[in-house]
Design a protein around this motif. Sequence first.
Motif, PDB file in Angstrom:
ATOM      1  N   LEU A  73       5.715 -27.245  -1.052  1.00 36.29           N
ATOM      2  CA  LEU A  73       6.179 -26.023  -0.399  1.00 36.29           C
ATOM      3  C   LEU A  73       7.699 -26.004  -0.506  1.00 36.29           C
ATOM      4  N   GLU A  74       8.208 -24.867  -0.966  1.00 31.01           N
ATOM      5  CA  GLU A  74       9.671 -24.734  -1.041  1.00 31.01           C
ATOM      6  C   GLU A  74      10.150 -23.846   0.102  1.00 31.01           C
ATOM      7  N   VAL A  75      11.149 -24.325   0.818  1.00 33.62           N
ATOM      8  CA  VAL A  75      11.710 -23.541   1.906  1.00 33.62           C
ATOM      9  C   VAL A  75      12.970 -22.848   1.401  1.00 33.62           C
ATOM     10  N   VAL A  76      13.051 -21.551   1.621  1.00 30.90           N
ATOM     11  CA  VAL A  76      14.272 -20.836   1.244  1.00 30.90           C
ATOM     12  C   VAL A  76      14.919 -20.276   2.513  1.00 30.90           C
ATOM     13  N   PRO A  77      16.238 -20.129   2.490  1.00 26.49           N
ATOM     14  CA  PRO A  77      16.929 -19.761   3.721  1.00 26.49           C
ATOM     15  C   PRO A  77      16.871 -18.279   4.067  1.00 26.49           C
ATOM     16  N   GLY A  78      16.862 -18.014   5.357  1.00 30.15           N
ATOM     17  CA  GLY A  78      16.899 -16.652   5.861  1.00 30.15           C
ATOM     18  C   GLY A  78      17.227 -16.698   7.338  1.00 30.15           C
ATOM     19  N   GLN A  79      17.061 -15.582   7.994  1.00 27.38           N
ATOM     20  CA  GLN A  79      17.442 -15.486   9.405  1.00 27.38           C
ATOM     21  C   GLN A  79      16.773 -14.244   9.985  1.00 27.38           C
ATOM     22  N   GLU A  80      16.380 -14.329  11.238  1.00 31.98           N
ATOM     23  CA  GLU A  80      15.836 -13.161  11.932  1.00 31.98           C
ATOM     24  C   GLU A  80      16.918 -12.698  12.902  1.00 31.98           C
ATOM     25  N   VAL A  81      17.575 -11.620  12.543  1.00 28.22           N
ATOM     26  CA  VAL A  81      18.749 -11.177  13.295  1.00 28.22           C
ATOM     27  C   VAL A  81      18.340 -10.193  14.389  1.00 28.22           C
ATOM     28  N   ARG A  82      18.625 -10.526  15.629  1.00 31.15           N
ATOM     29  CA  ARG A  82      18.430  -9.559  16.706  1.00 31.15           C
ATOM     30  C   ARG A  82      19.458  -8.448  16.511  1.00 31.15           C
ATOM     31  N   ILE A  83      18.987  -7.222  16.529  1.00 27.95           N
ATOM     32  CA  ILE A  83      19.891  -6.101  16.266  1.00 27.95           C
ATOM     33  C   ILE A  83      21.046  -6.097  17.272  1.00 27.95           C
ATOM     34  N   HIS A  84      22.243  -5.873  16.764  1.00 28.98           N
ATOM     35  CA  HIS A  84      23.407  -5.743  17.640  1.00 28.98           C
ATOM     36  C   HIS A  84      24.461  -4.907  16.930  1.00 28.98           C
ATOM     37  N   GLY A  85      25.345  -4.351  17.726  1.00 27.53           N
ATOM     38  CA  GLY A  85      26.311  -3.382  17.199  1.00 27.53           C
ATOM     39  C   GLY A  85      27.305  -3.956  16.212  1.00 27.53           C
ATOM     40  N   GLU A  86      27.471  -5.294  16.205  1.00 30.73           N
ATOM     41  CA  GLU A  86      28.482  -5.892  15.322  1.00 30.73           C
ATOM     42  C   GLU A  86      27.864  -6.640  14.146  1.00 30.73           C
ATOM     43  N   MET A  87      26.751  -6.142  13.665  1.00 34.26           N
ATOM     44  CA  MET A  87      26.100  -6.851  12.557  1.00 34.26           C
ATOM     45  C   MET A  87      26.955  -6.903  11.294  1.00 34.26           C
ATOM     46  N   LEU A  88      27.646  -5.811  11.024  1.00 35.08           N
ATOM     47  CA  LEU A  88      28.475  -5.802   9.809  1.00 35.08           C
ATOM     48  C   LEU A  88      29.612  -6.813   9.910  1.00 35.08           C
ATOM     49  N   GLU A  89      30.177  -6.902  11.109  1.00 36.53           N
ATOM     50  CA  GLU A  89      31.247  -7.880  11.323  1.00 36.53           C
ATOM     51  C   GLU A  89      30.675  -9.290  11.186  1.00 36.53           C
ATOM     52  N   GLY A  90      29.478  -9.501  11.721  1.00 38.88           N
ATOM     53  CA  GLY A  90      28.816 -10.803  11.624  1.00 38.88           C
ATOM     54  C   GLY A  90      28.540 -11.179  10.172  1.00 38.88           C
ATOM     55  N   TYR A  91      28.189 -10.175   9.385  1.00 35.78           N
ATOM     56  CA  TYR A  91      27.933 -10.424   7.964  1.00 35.78           C
ATOM     57  C   TYR A  91      29.240 -10.798   7.252  1.00 35.78           C
ATOM     58  N   ALA A  92      30.279 -10.018   7.560  1.00 36.43           N
ATOM     59  CA  ALA A  92      31.587 -10.268   6.936  1.00 36.43           C
ATOM     60  C   ALA A  92      32.128 -11.647   7.332  1.00 36.43           C
ATOM     61  N   ALA A  93      31.813 -12.069   8.559  1.00 36.13           N
ATOM     62  CA  ALA A  93      32.311 -13.365   9.044  1.00 36.13           C
ATOM     63  C   ALA A  93      31.465 -14.536   8.533  1.00 36.13           C
TER      64      ALA A  93
END
Length: 254
Positions: A73-93
Amino acid sequence: MIDLHSHILPGIDDGAQSLSESIEMARKAVEQGIHKIVATPHHLNNTYENPKQSILAKVKELNEALLEEKIELEVVPGQEVRIHGEMLEGYAAGEILPVNHTPYILVEFPSNHVPRYTEKLFYDLQMKGLIPVIVHPERNREVIERPELLYQLVKKGALTQITAASICGDFGKKIRNFSLQLIEANQTHFIASDAHNIRNRSFKMREAFGVIGQKYGNELVYYFEENAALVIGGKHVYKEDPERIKRKKLFNLF
Ligand code: FE
């Protein structure tokens, strides 16, 4: 088979609590026919932080352990992001981690409602080349009561993922029926496990695809399997124009 949503990483959220539990889950996944699984720990849900870099390190460790255990089994990375108003900033950071470093981001709503800013946020994400994938909309109270909300989001480019166990009826008849209606209305694009353990929140992928194959034919099973592969590869997924859920059918839910 590819599973796009799981809590298989040990000790970082409400999923596997230890490495041995992760390994148990991995064995179960292989039994289900899964060969690749996206680890999607909670980000900003309750007290869970799980920024990108710490997930990447954990994924590497788990893959090494699976190799040692000879589990295919190969594990690949991801994330379950709880929606929030600063998602774009979080992505940029560099805190937000899309599925396998592709443009696809798993987004979770609070279980009772859909925030008013969702449409604007999704627009902004898409303008940055990111694609929101709404996870388990079938378990959201406001989506069930006002399916028009989801229809509008899908119409404007959001994708959705239904939990395999929902299709099996594990969350009740109402959620099962609503899941099937979303499938019938072309409002969902992926089926994934959202497995947290092997007891009460296990994979159920094989069972869910069994239901789908029986009800709609195997073509639809292949469609969902293919779409999961396209996401991992960062390619465009197949989608049909969404339709509204018919009022009469909705009424049947209650
Ligand atoms: Fe989840």
